[in-house]
Design an enzyme around this catalytic site. Structure first.
Site: not given
Lengths: 350, 355
Positions: B148-149
């Site tokens: 994700c991030q």
């Protein structure tokens, strides 16, 4: 179900009794006008049961159980609105039209009886708003809904006019700060009401979508359970919600709400800082300056450590040593530098 | 027009069933033991500030790959999602394919960490973890797996330090932050990020949770709890559920300065696509990525839509670029049974082929 601490036959019996009475009263209502309104005693039974158990429940389970209870209520409140009093197949169009009119009246504030299923169901559409208020309550000294029901319109006009007057005299600066705080408060209230209005509109659109959904389905598969009705209702709500929150208008409402809340909090922080400064105590703004400088120093320090370590490795390579163990290199950096220090200093005159 | 035929006696029975299950759920919840954070044995091998670098124990009898695999998780939520329970563990699956698995745990930033910047995370913390592995294991390069991030962080890192990355795996990673179906991005366009960070210092995890829950509020805040009544009357499922529930609401605050740059550069200015992301005096350019890339996305991801991840293909210079589409959601890609069978073995196989 056996009797136990958490769940016993008394509670079940109470609910069973409620449903028997509900059935009987519904039948009676078919022939008798003005039958006594029902006030959902099963909800009361559920709440009493939970009140008795809640103190013993761990915090994590408690929050979770409360959510299951709340949703259970929503589930059956909705089913109550659509259940057929005498059994048999109901005309869902008539039921839905009636429910729609009822909810419409409540969204507009025209109907006020708090005990009806429709009134209690309103809270369902406000879940995101409620979640915002809970979240802000946890971050603020004020309750999240402190401004929600505050009268505005006319009052706001008066306040805005009063706030436009310049501060006078020795305390004019302080007056100005309080005026700014009030302006921020009014702006937040406006943003909150704008956000709340969006959810009212959403509730109405969801009901209309549910009606369209009923019409689009074939009549050979009747909805026969509260759960099936609830699931279809959720699907309609999410579909309408997804459409509405993807619009540029919603993005603006969302942005206004957060920006207005932040502006209000910032104004409060400025005033708290003023008070702390007056008491000769460190302010938040001073603390942040220190944090910034400390982080700059730590960053420089870590970069210097890395460069020193690189130099050590290069030196070891030049001296023909094997690749140094990094863990050792880091721990030996300080003693090595300490040893070198006097040698560098010695040629210099004191 | 469909008919509704909910008779009072049916409704009464349904209500009684619900009540019965609710009571049983309560009992099961009260009897549940404490919830652990991750199940696979691991050791701290490097520590700095609040960061911990873990190495997961190699299964008995296995010889781990010579190139370590460093997992870079997001700052949002906690990394034990990758190892949430015995039969739902991405970590375990990776170990089973012979990977030598390391994971960065960022910890919980507090106000003293407010001034940590994106540059500090990428060129500071991540680089020092990579350096630690390179030196400790005497290897030139590491394999990176960004989630994700953390995937966006891994992309930035690889673009700035291509000489240190052997293979790059990105999972549910946003690259194009302005795809039409990206609700989070649409919502944040009118938010004054400077005002929020200047006001709050760090951005509270509660605020992020609120944003995530309002993506699908009626399902995530309502229907989920009705569904749970059916699940929690089974004691075996209670603990698994509580683990997940704990993870969902275990949201660290975000270091203010990092949040400021990340949201402005990516969510508002779409920095991977439009450029203009500067870290440590250098501009991040994904064209500098030449190593093999495996880009995994979830087809039903409501946080990082598939198109947001798929944009990577046209931006890197890698000649060895592979995509893997998983038929599930943002969380299911780690915890679903299907993911254990399909995603994790595929990552291991892909890495082993490029060892």
């Amino acid at each position: 179900m056996a009797n136990n601490t958490f769940f016993n036959d008394d509670w079940l019996a109470l609910q069973r009794s409620y449903w028997d009475n509900w059935t009987a009263m519904s039948r009676k209502a078919m022939g008798v006008e003005g039958a006594a309104p029902l006030t959902a005693p099963w909800e009361n039974a559920l709440e009493q049961w939970w009140k008795a158990l809640a103190p013993a429940a761990p915090e994590a389970s408690k929050v979770f159980m409360e959510r299951m209870l709340d949703q259970g209520k929503t589930l059956f409140q909705m089913a109550e609105s659509f259940a057929t009093p005498t059994g048999g197949t109901a005309n869902p169009l008539a039921l839905w039209t009636s429910a729609l009119e009822d909810l419409q009246a409540r969204f507009s504030g025209a109907a006020t009886d708090q005990n009806s299923a429709a009134q209690r169901m309103l809270s369902f559409w406000e879940m995101p708003l409620d979640n915002w208020q809970r979240m802000m309550s946890s971050l603020s000294p004020l309750p999240g809904d402190a401004l929600r029901n505050m009268p505005h319109d006319q009052l706001q006009d008066h306040l805005k006019r009063a706030l436009a007057a310049p501060g006078l005299g020795y305390t004019r600066e302080e007056q100005g700060q309080y005026q700014e705080l009030m302006r921020c408060t009014l702006a937040y209230q406006t943003a909150l009401q704008e956000y709340s209005g969006f959810y009212n509109q959403l509730g109405m659109k969801s009901l209309q979508r549910l009606g369209s959904h009923f019409q689009s389905l074939s009549d050979d598969k009747p909805i026969e359970s509260a759960r099936a009705l609830y699931d279809q209702w959720i699907t309609c709500c999410e579909a309408v919600y997804a459409e509405e929150v993807a619009t540029p208008e919603y993005a603006k409402i969302h942005g206004h709400l957060i920006n207005a809340q932040m502006a209000l909090k910032k104004r409060m922080s400025v005033m708290v800082d003023e008070q702390l400064g007056a008491l000769n105590m460190p302010t938040r703004s001073e603390l942040r300056t220190v944090q910034d400088r400390l982080q700059d120093t730590r960053r420089d320090n870590k970069q210097l450590q890395q460069r020193l370590h690189l130099l050590e490795k290069q030196l070891a390579t030049l001296l023909g040593d094997a690749a140094p163990n990094p863990a050792l290199a880091l721990t030996t950096a300080v003693p090595a530098a300490a040893k070198a220090l006097p040698r560098r200093k010695s040629p210099q005159p004191d | 027009m469909i008919s509704i035929n909910i008779r009072p006696d049916q409704l009464a029975q349904e209500m009684l069933d619900y009540s019965r299950k609710l009571g049983q759920s309560m009992e099961n919840l009260l009897n549940a033991e404490s919830i652990d954070e991750g199940v696979s044995p691991k050791q701290v091998v490097y520590q700095e500030d609040k960061l911990k670098l873990y190495r997961y124990d190699t299964p008995a009898g296995a010889t781990p790959s010579a190139t370590p695999l460093l997992i870079v998780y997001a700052l949002v939520n906690r990394p034990y999602m990758t190892d949430i329970q015995e039969d739902r563990s991405t970590i375990k699956g990776l170990l089973a394919t012979g990977q030598d698995v390391y994971l960065i745990d960022w910890g919980y930033p507090d106000q003293a960490d407010r001034a940590i910047t994106l540059d500090d995370y990428i060129n500071g913390y991540i680089d020092r973890c990579v350096e630690h592995l390179r030196e400790e294991l005497n290897v030139e390069k590491v394999n990176l797996l960004g989630i994700c991030q953390g995937g966006a962080f891994s992309l930035m890192y690889t673009a700035l330090h291509p000489e240190k990355v052997n293979n790059l795996v990105t999972m549910v990673t946003p690259v194009d932050f302005k795809t039409p179906d990206n609700l989070l991005s649409a919502w944040v366009q009118h938010v004054d990020i400077d005002l929020a960070v200047d006001t709050m210092g760090n951005i509270p995890g509660e605020l992020l949770n609120w944003s995530f829950l309002t993506l699908k509020p009626y399902s995530l805040m309502g229907q989920k709890y009705v569904n749970m009544v059916d699940v929690l009357d089974d004691p075996k499922k209670v603990k698994n559920f509580l683990r997940m529930e704990k993870w969902i609401f275990d949201s660290p605050d975000q270091a203010g300065e990092t949040f400021r740059q990340f949201i402005k550069d990516f969510y508002q200015h779409n920095g991977f696509i439009n450029g203009g992301v500067w870290l440590g005096g250098r501009e991040v350019d994904l064209h500098h990525i030449t190593c093999p890339v495996l880009n995994i996305y979830a087809l039903q991801d409501h946080l990082v839509p598939p198109d947001a991840s798929k944009a990577l293909q046209g931006l890197v210079s890698s000649t060895d670029y592979t995509e893997l589409a998983f038929p599930g959601g943002h969380i299911g890609i780690y915890v679903s049974g299907k993911a254990q069978k399909e995603v994790t073995p595929a990552i291991g196989k892909w890495l082993n082929q490029r060892a």
